[in-house]
Design an enzyme around this catalytic site. Structure first.
Site, PDB file in Angstrom:
ATOM      1  N   HIS A 105       3.567   4.822  12.237  1.00 23.25           N
ATOM      2  CA  HIS A 105       2.934   4.941  13.152  1.00 23.25           C
ATOM      3  C   HIS A 105       3.406   5.908  13.614  1.00 23.25           C
ATOM      4  O   HIS A 105       2.459   7.167  14.694  1.00 23.25           O
ATOM      5  CB  HIS A 105       1.478   4.530  13.207  1.00 23.25           C
ATOM      6  CG  HIS A 105       0.699   3.930  12.448  1.00 23.25           C
ATOM      7  ND1 HIS A 105      -0.662   3.642  12.358  1.00 23.25           N
ATOM      8  CD2 HIS A 105       1.101   2.861  11.034  1.00 23.25           C
ATOM      9  CE1 HIS A 105      -1.056   2.129  11.254  1.00 23.25           C
ATOM     10  NE2 HIS A 105      -0.016   2.555  10.345  1.00 23.25           N
ATOM     11  N   GLU A 113       4.394  -6.037   4.481  1.00 22.67           N
ATOM     12  CA  GLU A 113       3.809  -4.605   5.640  1.00 22.67           C
ATOM     13  C   GLU A 113       5.031  -5.832   7.269  1.00 22.67           C
ATOM     14  O   GLU A 113       5.822  -6.357   6.904  1.00 22.67           O
ATOM     15  CB  GLU A 113       2.808  -6.180   6.910  1.00 22.67           C
ATOM     16  CG  GLU A 113       1.261  -5.543   6.352  1.00 22.67           C
ATOM     17  CD  GLU A 113       0.980  -4.231   6.449  1.00 22.67           C
ATOM     18  OE1 GLU A 113       1.780  -3.384   7.605  1.00 22.67           O
ATOM     19  OE2 GLU A 113       0.229  -3.408   5.360  1.00 22.67           O
ATOM     20  N   ASP A 150       7.032   1.513   7.017  1.00 23.38           N
ATOM     21  CA  ASP A 150       4.854   1.210   6.765  1.00 23.38           C
ATOM     22  C   ASP A 150       4.596   1.790   5.568  1.00 23.38           C
ATOM     23  O   ASP A 150       3.211   3.365   5.879  1.00 23.38           O
ATOM     24  CB  ASP A 150       4.295   1.457   8.354  1.00 23.38           C
ATOM     25  CG  ASP A 150       2.471   1.014   7.700  1.00 23.38           C
ATOM     26  OD1 ASP A 150       2.338  -0.138   6.829  1.00 23.38           O
ATOM     27  OD2 ASP A 150       2.466   0.971   8.731  1.00 23.38           O
ATOM     28  N   HIS A 156       0.621  -1.090   0.018  1.00 24.20           N
ATOM     29  CA  HIS A 156       0.338   0.187  -0.276  1.00 24.20           C
ATOM     30  C   HIS A 156       0.570   0.824   0.158  1.00 24.20           C
ATOM     31  O   HIS A 156       1.759   1.247   0.938  1.00 24.20           O
ATOM     32  CB  HIS A 156      -1.063  -0.276   1.098  1.00 24.20           C
ATOM     33  CG  HIS A 156      -0.233  -0.213   2.355  1.00 24.20           C
ATOM     34  ND1 HIS A 156      -0.265   0.944   2.938  1.00 24.20           N
ATOM     35  CD2 HIS A 156      -0.122  -1.147   3.097  1.00 24.20           C
ATOM     36  CE1 HIS A 156       0.829   0.818   4.004  1.00 24.20           C
ATOM     37  NE2 HIS A 156       0.714  -0.262   4.499  1.00 24.20           N
ATOM     38  N   ASP A 169      -0.488   4.520   0.836  1.00 24.99           N
ATOM     39  CA  ASP A 169      -1.124   5.408   1.361  1.00 24.99           C
ATOM     40  C   ASP A 169      -0.634   5.024   2.772  1.00 24.99           C
ATOM     41  O   ASP A 169       0.027   4.084   3.264  1.00 24.99           O
ATOM     42  CB  ASP A 169      -2.656   5.150   2.173  1.00 24.99           C
ATOM     43  CG  ASP A 169      -3.043   3.608   2.251  1.00 24.99           C
ATOM     44  OD1 ASP A 169      -2.815   2.670   1.591  1.00 24.99           O
ATOM     45  OD2 ASP A 169      -3.353   3.730   3.188  1.00 24.99           O
ATOM     46  N   GLU A 204      -5.413   1.095   2.573  1.00 18.81           N
ATOM     47  CA  GLU A 204      -4.991  -0.511   3.261  1.00 18.81           C
ATOM     48  C   GLU A 204      -4.778   0.354   5.065  1.00 18.81           C
ATOM     49  O   GLU A 204      -5.594   0.093   5.438  1.00 18.81           O
ATOM     50  CB  GLU A 204      -3.750  -0.602   2.916  1.00 18.81           C
ATOM     51  CG  GLU A 204      -3.036  -2.012   3.924  1.00 18.81           C
ATOM     52  CD  GLU A 204      -2.983  -1.356   5.309  1.00 18.81           C
ATOM     53  OE1 GLU A 204      -2.886  -2.883   6.068  1.00 18.81           O
ATOM     54  OE2 GLU A 204      -2.529  -0.613   5.906  1.00 18.81           O
ATOM     55  N   GLU A 205      -4.786   1.863   4.513  1.00 14.31           N
ATOM     56  CA  GLU A 205      -4.748   2.192   6.925  1.00 14.31           C
ATOM     57  C   GLU A 205      -6.104   3.215   6.740  1.00 14.31           C
ATOM     58  O   GLU A 205      -6.151   3.466   8.164  1.00 14.31           O
ATOM     59  CB  GLU A 205      -3.426   3.250   6.596  1.00 14.31           C
ATOM     60  CG  GLU A 205      -2.711   3.283   6.379  1.00 14.31           C
ATOM     61  CD  GLU A 205      -1.424   2.305   6.677  1.00 14.31           C
ATOM     62  OE1 GLU A 205      -2.557   2.177   8.559  1.00 14.31           O
ATOM     63  OE2 GLU A 205      -0.682   1.928   7.420  1.00 14.31           O
TER      64      GLU A 205
END
Length: 378
Positions: A349, A163, A100, A67, A69, A134-135
């Site tokens: 994150h 991931e 990520d 992903h 995003d 995805e997020e």
């Protein structure tokens, strides 16, 4: 080319691709892969941009899922450098999405480039499925592409989800499955009234309490060789008017199961309803399934990836099903062998998200060796 993976990772991190905005990341990948013979399709749904790109038509098909995003940065002032200005400092690459999962995407692309250069006549096919959702809600991303592939009969033999799976050092963890996630929105009805006249009312918090206690104490299953036991937890409770002299007319609970392959969606739903009914509650219950559990036992893909990790890092990886859900849950519908592997996840994150520069190139080598073991050996 030395540091080519780092360069590509920096190009991707520089894009402000906050969910569901891809901000041009996928165009970079399409341009990069076109020269290798990849045929690319945009599969966009709503505001979400999805990319399905494939080289070859024969099996087996090895697919990378990723992903573009990223989550919001949080207070930019707390970052030591701008989160969308990729910065190398003290051997680490900093930026939102560094771990990520833009470094994983970059690593797989450069792994393909080197693999194709070394083995232009390789058997099988290689594909990438990239989404910008995805997020976030994850309802118009990978799941929609999988539905499209299913409708036209495409089958993926091996899938690697990029991931960030590692904890202490690159190579220590492969995710070979994930628990399912099933949520419930429960409203228990009562009769609102004056708290001084309880005989004229029915307190739904009081009537629900024994059922809640039973749900919390229930052993749903014992897990199995690959998964821990299924868990049930309340995430939110709301009830009452805010006044101290009013018995509420209803109470609302949000709860969630994280469940293993030892239970099914229907078995969990049935047992919850049985408990609520046994306690004589008047209630409404709305279910939401975020994903079923999936599992890839030891086999061709897990063995190939594990061997590649050992060759590059000297680390013996652990197979794990811990953590939350991922897009692997969607791929499992069209692929029997799905694993997740990427860099360390210690800073994902977070403020100052980062990945070790040396790990980026090592990750690319691991991916390339895995391709060789899957597409060169009979």
């Amino acid at each position: 080319m030395p540091n080519s993976t780092l360069t590509l990772a920096q190009m991707l991190i520089a894009r402000r691709s906050l969910t569901p905005d891809d901000d041009g990341c996928q165009k970079i990948l399409v341009h990069r892969l076109a020269g290798l013979g990849f045929n690319s399709e945009a599969m966009n749904f709503g505001e979400v941009e999805n990319l399905w790109t494939r080289k070859g038509i024969d099996g087996p098909l090895v697919c990378f899922v990723g992903h573009t995003d990223v989550v919001p940065t949080g207070p930019v002032a707390q970052w030591d450098s701008d989160p969308f200005t990729p910065t190398v400092r003290d051997g680490f690459l900093y930026g939102r999405g560094a771990a990520d999962m833009k470094s994983s995407i970059a690593a797989f692309v450069t792994a393909i480039e080197e693999f194709v250069e070394l083995h232009p006549d390789h058997k099988g096919s290689i594909a990438l499925l990239i989404t910008s959702d995805e997020e976030g809600p994850a309802v118009e991303g990978t799941v929609k592409v999988v539905e499209t592939l299913q409708a036209r009969g495409e089958v993926i033999d091996y899938c690697i989800v990029g991931e960030p799976t590692c904890t202490d050092r690159l190579g220590d963890t492969i995710k070979n499955g994930r628990r399912g996630s099933l949520s419930g929105n429960l409203t228990v009805k009562g009769i609102q009234g004056h708290i001084a006249y309880p005989h004229l009312a029915r307190n739904p918090i009081h009537t629900a309490a024994p059922a809640i206690a039973e749900l919390a104490q229930t052993v749903w299953d014992d897990g199995n060789e690959y998964f821990p036991a299924t868990t049930w937890h309340i995430s939110n409770i709301r009830g009452g008017t805010g006044a101290t002299n009013v018995i509420p007319g209803e109470v609302n609970l949000l709860f969630n199961f994280r469940f293993s392959t030892a239970s099914t969606v229907e078995s969990l739903k049935t047992r919850v309803h049985e408990i609520l009914d046994r306690h004589g509650l008047e209630y409404e219950l709305v279910w939401e399934l975020s994903g079923k559990p999936y599992l890839t036992p030891k086999g061709i893909l897990a063995d190939a990836l594990s061997a590649a990790i050992r060759e590059v890092t000297g680390v013996e990886p652990e197979l794990s099903t811990s953590g939350g859900t991922s897009d692997g849950r969607f791929i499992a519908d069209i692929c029997s062998q799905v694993v997740e592997f990427g860099p360390r996840n210690a800073t994902i994150h977070k403020i100052n998200e980062s990945v070790e520069v040396a790990d980026i190139e090592r990750l690319s080598r691991i991916y390339r060796l895995t391709l060789e073991k899957l597409l060169l050996q009979d």
